[in-house]
Design a protein around this motif. Structure first.
Motif, PDB file in Angstrom:
ATOM      1  N   GLU A 272       0.922  -1.333  -0.001  1.00 27.39           N
ATOM      2  CA  GLU A 272       0.061  -0.430   0.292  1.00 27.39           C
ATOM      3  C   GLU A 272       0.914   1.280   0.090  1.00 27.39           C
ATOM      4  O   GLU A 272       0.543   2.045  -0.878  1.00 27.39           O
ATOM      5  CB  GLU A 272      -1.070  -0.144   1.398  1.00 27.39           C
ATOM      6  N   GLN A 273       1.684   1.172   0.354  1.00 31.21           N
ATOM      7  CA  GLN A 273       2.763   2.162   0.361  1.00 31.21           C
ATOM      8  C   GLN A 273       3.831   2.575  -1.022  1.00 31.21           C
ATOM      9  O   GLN A 273       3.920   3.649  -0.966  1.00 31.21           O
ATOM     10  CB  GLN A 273       3.688   2.441   1.476  1.00 31.21           C
ATOM     11  N   TYR A 274       3.781   0.991  -1.212  1.00 31.06           N
ATOM     12  CA  TYR A 274       5.071   1.457  -2.381  1.00 31.06           C
ATOM     13  C   TYR A 274       4.678   1.041  -3.906  1.00 31.06           C
ATOM     14  O   TYR A 274       4.994   1.237  -4.214  1.00 31.06           O
ATOM     15  CB  TYR A 274       6.282   0.453  -2.049  1.00 31.06           C
TER      16      TYR A 274
ATOM     17  N   GLY B 284      13.680  -0.813  -9.945  1.00 33.36           N
ATOM     18  CA  GLY B 284      13.266   1.086 -10.328  1.00 33.36           C
ATOM     19  C   GLY B 284      13.365   1.316  -9.000  1.00 33.36           C
ATOM     20  O   GLY B 284      13.622   2.504  -9.320  1.00 33.36           O
ATOM     21  N   TYR B 285      12.836   1.493  -8.319  1.00 29.34           N
ATOM     22  CA  TYR B 285      13.445   1.634  -6.661  1.00 29.34           C
ATOM     23  C   TYR B 285      13.839   2.748  -6.734  1.00 29.34           C
ATOM     24  O   TYR B 285      14.995   3.725  -6.445  1.00 29.34           O
ATOM     25  CB  TYR B 285      13.170   1.241  -5.717  1.00 29.34           C
TER      26      TYR B 285
ATOM     27  N   GLY C 129      17.968   6.046  -6.074  1.00 24.46           N
ATOM     28  CA  GLY C 129      19.205   6.644  -5.740  1.00 24.46           C
ATOM     29  C   GLY C 129      19.959   5.222  -4.821  1.00 24.46           C
ATOM     30  O   GLY C 129      21.560   5.178  -4.372  1.00 24.46           O
ATOM     31  N   ASN C 130      18.326   4.692  -4.015  1.00 29.95           N
ATOM     32  CA  ASN C 130      18.751   4.403  -2.489  1.00 29.95           C
ATOM     33  C   ASN C 130      17.911   2.905  -2.646  1.00 29.95           C
ATOM     34  O   ASN C 130      17.258   2.995  -3.333  1.00 29.95           O
ATOM     35  CB  ASN C 130      19.166   4.773  -1.231  1.00 29.95           C
ATOM     36  N   PRO C 131      18.068   1.730  -1.978  1.00 25.49           N
ATOM     37  CA  PRO C 131      17.686   1.028  -1.852  1.00 25.49           C
ATOM     38  C   PRO C 131      16.091   1.407  -1.037  1.00 25.49           C
ATOM     39  O   PRO C 131      16.578   2.470   0.133  1.00 25.49           O
ATOM     40  CB  PRO C 131      18.074  -0.296  -1.383  1.00 25.49           C
TER      41      PRO C 131
ATOM     42  N   THR D 175      24.538  -2.747 -10.122  1.00 26.30           N
ATOM     43  CA  THR D 175      24.127  -2.990 -11.511  1.00 26.30           C
ATOM     44  C   THR D 175      23.165  -1.831 -12.005  1.00 26.30           C
ATOM     45  O   THR D 175      23.256  -1.354 -12.983  1.00 26.30           O
ATOM     46  CB  THR D 175      23.419  -4.362 -11.239  1.00 26.30           C
ATOM     47  N   THR D 176      22.412  -1.844 -11.204  1.00 27.47           N
ATOM     48  CA  THR D 176      21.119  -0.430 -11.430  1.00 27.47           C
ATOM     49  C   THR D 176      22.209   0.890 -11.476  1.00 27.47           C
ATOM     50  O   THR D 176      22.091   1.272 -12.701  1.00 27.47           O
ATOM     51  CB  THR D 176      20.231  -0.395 -10.694  1.00 27.47           C
ATOM     52  N   ILE D 177      22.576   1.067 -10.551  1.00 25.91           N
ATOM     53  CA  ILE D 177      23.275   2.645 -10.795  1.00 25.91           C
ATOM     54  C   ILE D 177      24.833   2.655 -11.758  1.00 25.91           C
ATOM     55  O   ILE D 177      24.641   3.342 -12.581  1.00 25.91           O
ATOM     56  CB  ILE D 177      24.394   2.943  -9.347  1.00 25.91           C
ATOM     57  N   ARG D 178      25.068   1.516 -12.071  1.00 24.48           N
ATOM     58  CA  ARG D 178      26.438   1.542 -13.016  1.00 24.48           C
ATOM     59  C   ARG D 178      25.301   1.706 -14.646  1.00 24.48           C
ATOM     60  O   ARG D 178      25.767   2.983 -15.717  1.00 24.48           O
ATOM     61  CB  ARG D 178      27.401   0.617 -13.170  1.00 24.48           C
ATOM     62  N   ASP D 179      24.326   1.123 -14.773  1.00 27.12           N
ATOM     63  CA  ASP D 179      23.500   1.131 -16.377  1.00 27.12           C
ATOM     64  C   ASP D 179      23.164   2.620 -16.170  1.00 27.12           C
ATOM     65  O   ASP D 179      22.611   3.088 -17.273  1.00 27.12           O
ATOM     66  CB  ASP D 179      22.251   0.162 -16.438  1.00 27.12           C
TER      67      ASP D 179
END
Length: 214
Positions: free
Chosen positions: A162-164, A183-184, A189-191, A208-212
């Motif tokens: 419900e929150q996310y 996606g988050y 920029g952070n988990p 991986t996500t930050i590098r991409d």
């Protein structure tokens, strides 16, 4: 004081999840036969509606102790101890809420007897501990604890959704959970706070996500 004649079962839900809390539940009764009329099995083989119905009956008719630790709490614990030690502490805490004479545990260590000793060592009252693998399928009292822990955690996951938004089951094997984390991290920029940052899944996705993204 210890409740004379109380028998407990203890189990947890969410140990391996990458999102949300882990829940440990202890259920107590005077005799294992008290659970005979209930169609209790390992919570994982019950349908959600069956678990919810059983949860209400167990909550009404039996003694219950529930301990919940959130993602940040798990990360903090893992900085000081192994995950198995963390679970043993929580099992002991749940048992302390009922102070039984004997308890059946679903062992999370590959060595079930060692796990039983680890929990017993954290108790400040005498309790005969039986720790076995798959105890939730072998003993109804542990199956009852499994139901309580699973329903409690499922409700916590629904609250997080419900929150996310859609977060899936919270487990690393769930593609919906992984997509939510990606996606988050991409957007913020952070988990998310509900993620266990000490999990390799989160660390790998973050890198991986930050590098991409860069």
């Amino acid at each position: 004081m210890k409740q004379m004649g109380v028998i407990c079962g203890v189990d947890e839900a969410g140990k391996g999840s990458v999102l949300g809390p882990m829940v440990v539940a202890a259920v107590g009764c005077r005799a294992t036969g008290d659970l005979a009329p209930l169609p209790i099995r390992d919570s994982k083989v019950l349908r959600p509606k069956q678990r919810e119905a059983l949860y209400e009956v167990i909550l009404r008719d039996f003694a219950i102790s529930i301990v919940t630790i959130d993602a940040a709490g798990i990360d903090d614990a893992r900085s000081r101890m192994s995950m198995n030690e963390c679970v043993a502490e929580l099992h002991a805490e749940a048992l302390t809420g009922l102070r039984p004479e004997s308890a059946y545990l679903d062992a999370c260590d590959v060595n079930a007897e060692r796990y039983g000793r680890a929990v017993a060592a954290r108790l400040v009252f005498p309790c005969d501990i039986v720790a076995e693998h798959r105890a939730d399928a072998r003993y109804k009292i542990v199956g009852a604890a499994s139901v309580v822990a699973k329903v409690t955690r499922d409700r916590a996951i629904r609250d997080l959704a419900e929150q996310y938004g859609e977060i899936g089951s919270g487990y690393p094997s769930d593609p919906t959970t992984i997509e939510f984390l990606k996606g988050y991290i991409r957007d913020y920029g952070n988990p998310p706070p509900c993620a266990r940052r000490s999990w390799k899944t989160v660390a790998n996705l973050y890198q991986t996500t930050i590098r991409d993204f860069l």
